[in-house]
Design a protein around this motif. Sequence first.
Motif, mmCIF file in Angstrom:
data_model
loop_
_atom_site.group_PDB
_atom_site.id
_atom_site.type_symbol
_atom_site.label_atom_id
_atom_site.label_comp_id
_atom_site.label_asym_id
_atom_site.label_seq_id
_atom_site.Cartn_x
_atom_site.Cartn_y
_atom_site.Cartn_z
ATOM 1 N N VAL A 150 0.840 -1.202 0.000
ATOM 2 C CA VAL A 150 0.000 0.000 0.000
ATOM 3 C C VAL A 150 0.871 1.247 0.000
ATOM 4 O O VAL A 150 0.664 2.178 -0.796
ATOM 5 C CB VAL A 150 -0.943 0.000 1.221
ATOM 6 N N TRP A 151 1.867 1.282 0.887
ATOM 7 C CA TRP A 151 2.768 2.436 0.911
ATOM 8 C C TRP A 151 3.486 2.572 -0.435
ATOM 9 O O TRP A 151 3.663 3.697 -0.936
ATOM 10 C CB TRP A 151 3.793 2.293 2.033
ATOM 11 N N GLY A 152 3.882 1.464 -1.019
ATOM 12 C CA GLY A 152 4.548 1.519 -2.309
ATOM 13 C C GLY A 152 3.637 2.072 -3.394
ATOM 14 O O GLY A 152 4.053 2.897 -4.223
ATOM 15 N N LEU A 153 2.394 1.628 -3.383
ATOM 16 C CA LEU A 153 1.409 2.103 -4.354
ATOM 17 C C LEU A 153 1.181 3.604 -4.208
ATOM 18 O O LEU A 153 1.144 4.354 -5.197
ATOM 19 C CB LEU A 153 0.097 1.335 -4.148
ATOM 20 N N LEU A 154 1.035 4.062 -2.969
ATOM 21 C CA LEU A 154 0.768 5.479 -2.731
ATOM 22 C C LEU A 154 1.989 6.341 -3.044
ATOM 23 O O LEU A 154 1.856 7.466 -3.547
ATOM 24 C CB LEU A 154 0.306 5.696 -1.292
ATOM 25 N N ALA A 155 3.180 5.818 -2.769
ATOM 26 C CA ALA A 155 4.398 6.543 -3.122
ATOM 27 C C ALA A 155 4.502 6.687 -4.639
ATOM 28 O O ALA A 155 4.839 7.752 -5.162
ATOM 29 C CB ALA A 155 5.619 5.827 -2.559
ATOM 30 N N GLU A 156 4.197 5.607 -5.340
ATOM 31 C CA GLU A 156 4.249 5.626 -6.801
ATOM 32 C C GLU A 156 3.222 6.593 -7.370
ATOM 33 O O GLU A 156 3.492 7.318 -8.341
ATOM 34 C CB GLU A 156 4.005 4.217 -7.341
ATOM 35 N N ALA A 157 2.028 6.636 -6.766
ATOM 36 C CA ALA A 157 0.962 7.520 -7.238
ATOM 37 C C ALA A 157 1.203 8.975 -6.836
ATOM 38 O O ALA A 157 0.577 9.883 -7.391
ATOM 39 C CB ALA A 157 -0.382 7.047 -6.685
ATOM 40 N N GLY A 158 2.096 9.204 -5.877
ATOM 41 C CA GLY A 158 2.379 10.572 -5.421
ATOM 42 C C GLY A 158 1.262 11.189 -4.612
ATOM 43 O O GLY A 158 1.167 12.415 -4.509
ATOM 44 N N LEU A 159 0.410 10.343 -4.018
ATOM 45 C CA LEU A 159 -0.733 10.854 -3.275
ATOM 46 C C LEU A 159 -0.372 11.091 -1.808
ATOM 47 O O LEU A 159 0.295 10.260 -1.187
ATOM 48 C CB LEU A 159 -1.907 9.875 -3.355
ATOM 49 N N PRO A 160 -0.818 12.195 -1.235
ATOM 50 C CA PRO A 160 -0.519 12.462 0.168
ATOM 51 C C PRO A 160 -1.302 11.547 1.098
ATOM 52 O O PRO A 160 -2.452 11.199 0.828
ATOM 53 C CB PRO A 160 -0.945 13.928 0.345
#
Length: 291
Positions: A150-160
């Motif tokens: 999940v953290w990887g996905l959100l980091a990739e998406a650039g979402l806060p």
Amino acid sequence: MDDQEAVRVREFAAGLGIPGLVDVHTHFMPARVLDKVWAYFDSAGPLTGTGWPITYRVEEERRLALLREFGVLRFTSMLYPHKPAMAAWLNAWAADFAARTPDCARTATFFPEEGVEAYVREAVEGGARVFKCHVQVGGFDPADPLLDPVWGLLAEAGLPVVTHCGSGPAPGKHTGPGPVGRVLARHPRLRLVVAHLGMPEYGDFLDLAVRYERVCLDTTMAFTDFCERRAPFPVAERSRLADLGDRVVLGSDFPNIPYPYLHQLRALERLDLGDDWLRRVCHDNGLALIG
């Protein structure tokens, strides 16, 4: 509530030369969930340990009207699960709320459980602009292996991801800079937004913001009289806060605050860090963060 408060809030923004405020930390959630949150505050539960009157305990439509009267241009529906099998349902509610509330950035959340990556991906692909993670209420380790994708996905998406990871108002098993620091070590591009400036471990979370260039901090409740009595921000750290002015964003915790909305703004103003810093915190940075 003060009938003239909205006028004074708008005057505050106008005095800075900004069209209004961007508040990245406001709460809208299903009525029965919010009722339970308010009941918890009313009971002075163990995480608060003190009286906590809700200043804006009004119906949803009136709460929305108040933010608009204050001149808040963009806000969020911060919501969070305290147990498994709850986050996906909250995300569905938040998606519907954002669809009927165009000035609210679509918000989503998660919990370490089977299937978490799938429903987070669904929220991202569906248009979520910001996520909420409440380590203290959820009682989970943010470095739980279930959350790593999940953290990887959100980091990739650039979402806060606005994350309550500090140990205020009461420490939890997984609060403090250590657990979330382990997440950042694995995902250094994560756009983590430290709620409440990491209260009361302010300096430690400022260290993380210095170390990781995408880490931001929100001002929620910091510097207010209510919190300065319990967890004062170290005066010596103000210069670092000024230096990080492009990564500090306005948060309020509206409506769940025990004082008027204007007081948060005045508390930031009395730091005397300058109008340019206030403009960035109260409008520019938040707009860049949540659109």
